[in-house]
Design an enzyme around this catalytic site. Structure first.
Site, mmCIF file in Angstrom:
data_model
loop_
_atom_site.group_PDB
_atom_site.id
_atom_site.type_symbol
_atom_site.label_atom_id
_atom_site.label_comp_id
_atom_site.label_asym_id
_atom_site.label_seq_id
_atom_site.Cartn_x
_atom_site.Cartn_y
_atom_site.Cartn_z
ATOM 1 N N GLY A 67 -13.754 0.425 4.439
ATOM 2 C CA GLY A 67 -13.299 0.643 5.817
ATOM 3 C C GLY A 67 -12.231 1.712 5.966
ATOM 4 O O GLY A 67 -11.299 1.547 6.731
ATOM 5 N N HIS B 237 1.255 2.566 2.903
ATOM 6 C CA HIS B 237 1.752 3.130 4.160
ATOM 7 C C HIS B 237 2.773 2.220 4.841
ATOM 8 O O HIS B 237 3.036 2.368 6.032
ATOM 9 C CB HIS B 237 0.589 3.426 5.111
ATOM 10 C CG HIS B 237 -0.284 4.553 4.641
ATOM 11 N ND1 HIS B 237 -1.505 4.847 5.203
ATOM 12 C CD2 HIS B 237 -0.109 5.467 3.652
ATOM 13 C CE1 HIS B 237 -2.044 5.886 4.578
ATOM 14 N NE2 HIS B 237 -1.222 6.269 3.632
ATOM 15 N N ASN C 98 -3.280 -0.223 5.276
ATOM 16 C CA ASN C 98 -2.970 -0.977 6.489
ATOM 17 C C ASN C 98 -1.531 -1.467 6.481
ATOM 18 O O ASN C 98 -0.999 -1.849 5.443
ATOM 19 C CB ASN C 98 -3.924 -2.164 6.630
ATOM 20 C CG ASN C 98 -5.354 -1.702 6.830
ATOM 21 O OD1 ASN C 98 -5.583 -0.550 7.179
ATOM 22 N ND2 ASN C 98 -6.305 -2.584 6.604
ATOM 23 N N ILE C 99 -0.976 -1.496 7.668
ATOM 24 C CA ILE C 99 0.401 -1.977 7.794
ATOM 25 C C ILE C 99 0.407 -3.438 8.254
ATOM 26 O O ILE C 99 1.462 -4.044 8.363
ATOM 27 C CB ILE C 99 1.216 -1.081 8.761
ATOM 28 C CG1 ILE C 99 0.545 -0.985 10.143
ATOM 29 C CG2 ILE C 99 1.371 0.318 8.149
ATOM 30 C CD1 ILE C 99 1.368 -0.201 11.179
ATOM 31 N N TYR D 273 5.270 0.222 17.941
ATOM 32 C CA TYR D 273 5.137 -0.691 16.796
ATOM 33 C C TYR D 273 5.500 -2.129 17.195
ATOM 34 O O TYR D 273 4.956 -3.076 16.611
ATOM 35 C CB TYR D 273 5.960 -0.194 15.598
ATOM 36 C CG TYR D 273 5.371 1.073 15.017
ATOM 37 C CD1 TYR D 273 4.231 1.015 14.203
ATOM 38 C CD2 TYR D 273 5.879 2.326 15.341
ATOM 39 C CE1 TYR D 273 3.641 2.177 13.717
ATOM 40 C CE2 TYR D 273 5.300 3.495 14.849
ATOM 41 C CZ TYR D 273 4.178 3.414 14.045
ATOM 42 O OH TYR D 273 3.587 4.565 13.568
HETATM 43 P P1 NAD Z 1 -9.518 4.982 10.135
HETATM 44 O O1 NAD Z 1 -9.206 4.274 11.403
HETATM 45 O O2 NAD Z 1 -9.311 6.435 10.051
HETATM 46 O O3 NAD Z 1 -11.045 4.694 9.771
HETATM 47 C C1 NAD Z 1 -11.580 3.398 9.842
HETATM 48 C C2 NAD Z 1 -12.887 3.402 9.078
HETATM 49 O O4 NAD Z 1 -13.373 2.077 9.040
HETATM 50 C C3 NAD Z 1 -13.964 4.263 9.706
HETATM 51 O O5 NAD Z 1 -14.532 5.078 8.699
HETATM 52 C C4 NAD Z 1 -14.987 3.257 10.259
HETATM 53 O O6 NAD Z 1 -16.330 3.724 10.149
HETATM 54 C C5 NAD Z 1 -14.757 2.062 9.352
HETATM 55 N N1 NAD Z 1 -15.024 0.772 9.971
HETATM 56 C C6 NAD Z 1 -14.695 0.366 11.215
HETATM 57 N N2 NAD Z 1 -15.035 -0.920 11.399
HETATM 58 C C7 NAD Z 1 -15.583 -1.344 10.231
HETATM 59 C C8 NAD Z 1 -16.130 -2.580 9.786
HETATM 60 N N3 NAD Z 1 -16.148 -3.666 10.563
HETATM 61 N N4 NAD Z 1 -16.612 -2.650 8.523
HETATM 62 C C9 NAD Z 1 -16.609 -1.563 7.707
HETATM 63 N N5 NAD Z 1 -16.098 -0.379 8.076
HETATM 64 C C10 NAD Z 1 -15.584 -0.262 9.311
HETATM 65 O O7 NAD Z 1 -8.725 4.184 9.022
HETATM 66 P P2 NAD Z 1 -7.934 4.661 7.741
HETATM 67 O O8 NAD Z 1 -8.809 5.502 6.901
HETATM 68 O O9 NAD Z 1 -7.363 3.403 7.178
HETATM 69 O O10 NAD Z 1 -6.717 5.542 8.294
HETATM 70 C C11 NAD Z 1 -5.933 5.073 9.381
HETATM 71 C C12 NAD Z 1 -4.435 5.139 9.197
HETATM 72 O O11 NAD Z 1 -3.837 4.516 10.347
HETATM 73 C C13 NAD Z 1 -3.954 4.349 8.009
HETATM 74 O O12 NAD Z 1 -3.135 5.161 7.290
HETATM 75 C C14 NAD Z 1 -3.163 3.161 8.550
HETATM 76 O O13 NAD Z 1 -1.826 3.167 8.063
HETATM 77 C C15 NAD Z 1 -3.089 3.353 10.033
HETATM 78 N N6 NAD Z 1 -3.681 2.172 10.758
HETATM 79 C C16 NAD Z 1 -3.495 0.914 10.278
HETATM 80 C C17 NAD Z 1 -4.078 -0.175 10.914
HETATM 81 C C18 NAD Z 1 -3.861 -1.557 10.338
HETATM 82 O O14 NAD Z 1 -2.851 -1.801 9.684
HETATM 83 N N7 NAD Z 1 -4.791 -2.499 10.535
HETATM 84 C C19 NAD Z 1 -4.842 0.023 12.050
HETATM 85 C C20 NAD Z 1 -5.005 1.325 12.535
HETATM 86 C C21 NAD Z 1 -4.422 2.397 11.874
#
Ligand code: NAD
Length: 258
Positions: free
Chosen positions: A195, A128, A111-112, A73
């Site tokens: 997303g 989350h 998202n975090i 993290y």
């Molecule tokens: P996931 O990673 O499981 O799925 C991402 C989804 O986004 C996919 O279905 C993909 O097809 C879609 N996608 C990817 N790029 C895209 C774009 N440019 N436009 C539209 N759609 C797009 O994500 P989730 O369902 O949020 O689950 C992941 C878990 O992991 C969450 O609980 C989160 O807490 C954590 N996480 C968070 C982050 C962050 O904070 N940014 C990043 C990675 C994982």
């Protein structure tokens, strides 16, 4: 006029796009931050930044190797605070919706990262948790974090080393503010998921609650999610293109009907 792209016959809710909505709930997932340079979670064979989920996103993983989990993290936090990661057009459009929509908008994110806030959103539930906070595992007290958290850091509330953990909800833990989220879902007339892969519950079940409330439901994603069949409408494409378009539609329908 709002479009009805990819609406599957038999899946239409009673409501449709093109109506004036009063209460919108938006769920965002890792996909909305992908174009800001933050990797999604399942994109790389179920690994999160080359790590097994069990190792870096479960209480058992933290108990087994807190040093590794803090390091994981810490790296995510360093990346988030670097100049290369900025809110993209989708984050900015949602901030505009929150500012200009005359009804209620609740943004719930899995998202975090803090990209929604950096884009200007004020009403965000981080179900989350948040990368830029630490939590005392004994008292639950939260602290802002701008740097690394280490295993031997002494917590300000209990004065003990080793009690601070990332303020992140791990697999097997209960997400935050669920009562508030379910209340909003039960009253919403439009639910939009952006997303998110539909693999992580309870967030993946929100669409079912919104359908039961009679809301119109819309999925924005590059590809069909695991729960795509529950949505009345699907729009395929990049969040940075689809979300500004949707926001423009919602604001123009509302200004025409006011
Ligand atoms: P996931 O990673 O499981 O799925 C991402 C989804 O986004 C996919 O279905 C993909 O097809 C879609 N996608 C990817 N790029 C895209 C774009 N440019 N436009 C539209 N759609 C797009 O994500 P989730 O369902 O949020 O689950 C992941 C878990 O992991 C969450 O609980 C989160 O807490 C954590 N996480 C968070 C982050 C962050 O904070 N940014 C990043 C990675 C994982």
């Amino acid at each position: 006029m709002l479009g009805k792209r990819e609406v599957t016959k038999g899946e239409m809710s009673e409501r449709e796009m093109g109506e004036e909505y009063q209460r919108i709930v938006i769920l965002t997932g890792a996909g909305i931050s992908a174009e800001s340079g933050i990797k999604t979670f399942r994109a790389s064979d179920g690994l999160w930044e080359e790590h097994r989920i069990e190792d870096v996103a479960t209480p058992e993983g933290f108990a087994a190797n807190p040093r590794l989990v803090h390091q994981f993290y810490n790296l995510r936090r360093q990346q988030l605070l670097g100049d290369a990661v900025q809110p993209n057009a989708a984050h900015l459009a949602l901030a505009r919706l929150e500012a200009e929509f005359p009804g209620e908008v609740l943004l719930v994110t899995q998202n975090i990262d803090n990209l929604h806030e950096r884009a200007g959103c004020r009403n965000v539930i981080h179900m989350h948790g948040e990368l830029l906070k630490s939590r005392c595992a004994r008292s639950g007290e939260l602290f802002p974090v701008g740097g690394d958290i280490n295993v031997d850091d002494v917590c300000d509330c209990c004065n003990l080393a080793g009690s601070l953990r990332p303020h992140v909800v791990w697999f097997g833990e209960i997400p935050l503010l669920m009562d508030e989220i379910y209340n909003a879902l039960h009253q919403c007339d439009l639910f939009v998921a952006i997303g998110t892969s539909g693999n992580v519950y309870p967030a993946a079940g929100f669409v079912r609650e919104a359908v039961a409330a009679g809301a119109h439901t819309l999925e924005i994603n590059l590809e069909p999610s695991a729960v795509q069949s529950m949505f009345a409408e699907k729009r395929r494409g990049l969040a940075s293109e689809q979300v500004p378009r949707l926001v423009g539609e919602l604001l123009s329908v509302n200004s025409m009907t006011r």
